[in-house]
Scaffold this motif. Sequence first.
Motif, PDB file in Angstrom:
ATOM      1  N   ILE A 166       0.775  -1.245   0.000  1.00 47.88           N
ATOM      2  CA  ILE A 166       0.000   0.000   0.000  1.00 47.88           C
ATOM      3  C   ILE A 166       0.806   1.294   0.000  1.00 47.88           C
ATOM      4  O   ILE A 166       0.300   2.329  -0.394  1.00 47.88           O
ATOM      5  CB  ILE A 166      -1.001   0.036   1.176  1.00 47.88           C
ATOM      6  CG1 ILE A 166      -0.285   0.061   2.515  1.00 47.88           C
ATOM      7  CG2 ILE A 166      -1.988  -1.112   1.083  1.00 47.88           C
ATOM      8  CD1 ILE A 166      -1.199   0.384   3.682  1.00 47.88           C
ATOM      9  N   TYR A 167       2.061   1.247   0.445  1.00 49.43           N
ATOM     10  CA  TYR A 167       2.824   2.488   0.538  1.00 49.43           C
ATOM     11  C   TYR A 167       3.541   2.818  -0.765  1.00 49.43           C
ATOM     12  O   TYR A 167       3.964   1.932  -1.490  1.00 49.43           O
ATOM     13  CB  TYR A 167       3.850   2.430   1.675  1.00 49.43           C
ATOM     14  CG  TYR A 167       3.201   2.544   3.027  1.00 49.43           C
ATOM     15  CD1 TYR A 167       2.592   3.728   3.421  1.00 49.43           C
ATOM     16  CD2 TYR A 167       3.165   1.466   3.885  1.00 49.43           C
ATOM     17  CE1 TYR A 167       1.977   3.826   4.650  1.00 49.43           C
ATOM     18  CE2 TYR A 167       2.547   1.557   5.119  1.00 49.43           C
ATOM     19  CZ  TYR A 167       1.956   2.743   5.497  1.00 49.43           C
ATOM     20  OH  TYR A 167       1.342   2.844   6.703  1.00 49.43           O
ATOM     21  N   ASP A 168       3.702   4.131  -0.979  1.00 49.46           N
ATOM     22  CA  ASP A 168       4.446   4.629  -2.121  1.00 49.46           C
ATOM     23  C   ASP A 168       5.895   4.170  -1.978  1.00 49.46           C
ATOM     24  O   ASP A 168       6.507   4.385  -0.941  1.00 49.46           O
ATOM     25  CB  ASP A 168       4.374   6.159  -2.143  1.00 49.46           C
ATOM     26  CG  ASP A 168       5.023   6.770  -3.358  1.00 49.46           C
ATOM     27  OD1 ASP A 168       5.250   6.055  -4.349  1.00 49.46           O
ATOM     28  OD2 ASP A 168       5.306   7.974  -3.309  1.00 49.46           O
ATOM     29  N   ARG A 169       6.413   3.529  -2.966  1.00 42.99           N
ATOM     30  CA  ARG A 169       7.785   3.040  -2.910  1.00 42.99           C
ATOM     31  C   ARG A 169       8.737   4.155  -3.286  1.00 42.99           C
ATOM     32  O   ARG A 169       8.669   4.696  -4.378  1.00 42.99           O
ATOM     33  CB  ARG A 169       7.969   1.857  -3.861  1.00 42.99           C
ATOM     34  CG  ARG A 169       9.376   1.325  -3.805  1.00 42.99           C
ATOM     35  CD  ARG A 169       9.526   0.100  -4.643  1.00 42.99           C
ATOM     36  NE  ARG A 169      10.914  -0.304  -4.639  1.00 42.99           N
ATOM     37  CZ  ARG A 169      11.375  -1.294  -5.347  1.00 42.99           C
ATOM     38  NH1 ARG A 169      10.577  -2.002  -6.098  1.00 42.99           N
ATOM     39  NH2 ARG A 169      12.649  -1.605  -5.296  1.00 42.99           N
ATOM     40  N   LYS A 170       9.612   4.463  -2.382  1.00 38.31           N
ATOM     41  CA  LYS A 170      10.633   5.465  -2.652  1.00 38.31           C
ATOM     42  C   LYS A 170      11.879   4.716  -3.095  1.00 38.31           C
ATOM     43  O   LYS A 170      12.474   3.991  -2.316  1.00 38.31           O
ATOM     44  CB  LYS A 170      10.893   6.300  -1.406  1.00 38.31           C
ATOM     45  CG  LYS A 170       9.679   7.139  -1.010  1.00 38.31           C
ATOM     46  CD  LYS A 170       9.913   7.829   0.313  1.00 38.31           C
ATOM     47  CE  LYS A 170       8.762   8.707   0.714  1.00 38.31           C
ATOM     48  NZ  LYS A 170       7.517   8.044   0.977  1.00 38.31           N
ATOM     49  N   GLU A 171      12.234   4.887  -4.334  1.00 39.42           N
ATOM     50  CA  GLU A 171      13.354   4.147  -4.903  1.00 39.42           C
ATOM     51  C   GLU A 171      14.687   4.562  -4.303  1.00 39.42           C
ATOM     52  O   GLU A 171      15.547   3.755  -4.056  1.00 39.42           O
ATOM     53  CB  GLU A 171      13.398   4.329  -6.418  1.00 39.42           C
ATOM     54  CG  GLU A 171      12.191   3.786  -7.138  1.00 39.42           C
ATOM     55  CD  GLU A 171      12.111   2.283  -7.114  1.00 39.42           C
ATOM     56  OE1 GLU A 171      13.156   1.606  -7.034  1.00 39.42           O
ATOM     57  OE2 GLU A 171      10.990   1.765  -7.175  1.00 39.42           O
ATOM     58  N   ILE A 172      14.860   5.864  -4.092  1.00 40.13           N
ATOM     59  CA  ILE A 172      16.133   6.369  -3.591  1.00 40.13           C
ATOM     60  C   ILE A 172      15.845   7.439  -2.554  1.00 40.13           C
ATOM     61  O   ILE A 172      15.025   8.332  -2.771  1.00 40.13           O
ATOM     62  CB  ILE A 172      16.974   6.988  -4.730  1.00 40.13           C
ATOM     63  CG1 ILE A 172      17.301   5.937  -5.774  1.00 40.13           C
ATOM     64  CG2 ILE A 172      18.239   7.632  -4.161  1.00 40.13           C
ATOM     65  CD1 ILE A 172      17.986   6.487  -7.000  1.00 40.13           C
ATOM     66  N   MET A 173      16.534   7.335  -1.437  1.00 41.27           N
ATOM     67  CA  MET A 173      16.452   8.377  -0.430  1.00 41.27           C
ATOM     68  C   MET A 173      17.871   8.707  -0.026  1.00 41.27           C
ATOM     69  O   MET A 173      18.610   7.837   0.422  1.00 41.27           O
ATOM     70  CB  MET A 173      15.655   7.922   0.780  1.00 41.27           C
ATOM     71  CG  MET A 173      15.528   8.996   1.818  1.00 41.27           C
ATOM     72  SD  MET A 173      14.376   8.506   3.081  1.00 41.27           S
ATOM     73  CE  MET A 173      14.387   9.965   4.073  1.00 41.27           C
ATOM     74  N   VAL A 174      18.267   9.941  -0.218  1.00 41.99           N
ATOM     75  CA  VAL A 174      19.621  10.361   0.119  1.00 41.99           C
ATOM     76  C   VAL A 174      19.661  10.702   1.597  1.00 41.99           C
ATOM     77  O   VAL A 174      18.873  11.512   2.086  1.00 41.99           O
ATOM     78  CB  VAL A 174      20.049  11.580  -0.722  1.00 41.99           C
ATOM     79  CG1 VAL A 174      21.424  12.061  -0.306  1.00 41.99           C
ATOM     80  CG2 VAL A 174      20.001  11.226  -2.199  1.00 41.99           C
TER      81      VAL A 174
END
Length: 184
Positions: free
Chosen positions: A67-75
Amino acid sequence: MTQLDKNIALNLKRIRKSKNMSLDMLAERTGVSKSMLGQIERGESNPTVSTIGKIVEGLKVPFEQLIYDRKEIMVMPSPEEAPVFKEKEGQYRIYVMLPFDAGRNFEIYQGELDGKAQMESESYGEQTWEYLTVVSGEIELILDDQSFHVKRGSSLYFACDRKHVYRNAGEEKAVCNMIITTQH
């Protein structure tokens, strides 16, 4: 289509493909029809909570992963840019490197303890664990009546459901990374 519907559509297709499953295979595993699964993946249908439950059970993934938005990259910020979580002038600084959010069950901090400094920390609650890695220096961790010396490059983990104390065992600044996680 709501953001939740978009998240479910994108995540269902991505997870299914990462497991090399066809819609037929997923339908067999979940008890949800192939046509309904296809509609969900295309964002043409709002799945019920019951349907989502069948899908996560069939895929063997946590509910949140669907259900959650997938964040591909987080710096992750450097300590100079990171917000300070806790500080005592001339003693220690704890920086928030990756804050907690509902999409994952961990958070990451970086701690700096000046020479011979000590920091006390209260319980983080039941079923909470900390993974401590010393980057530089040596830190003594005190739990109840036990003491553990963690040298540069070494790690340990412990149940942090009680008061614990970090003490810099040396004269120079000690730096550590702390990952806090909650088990469900």
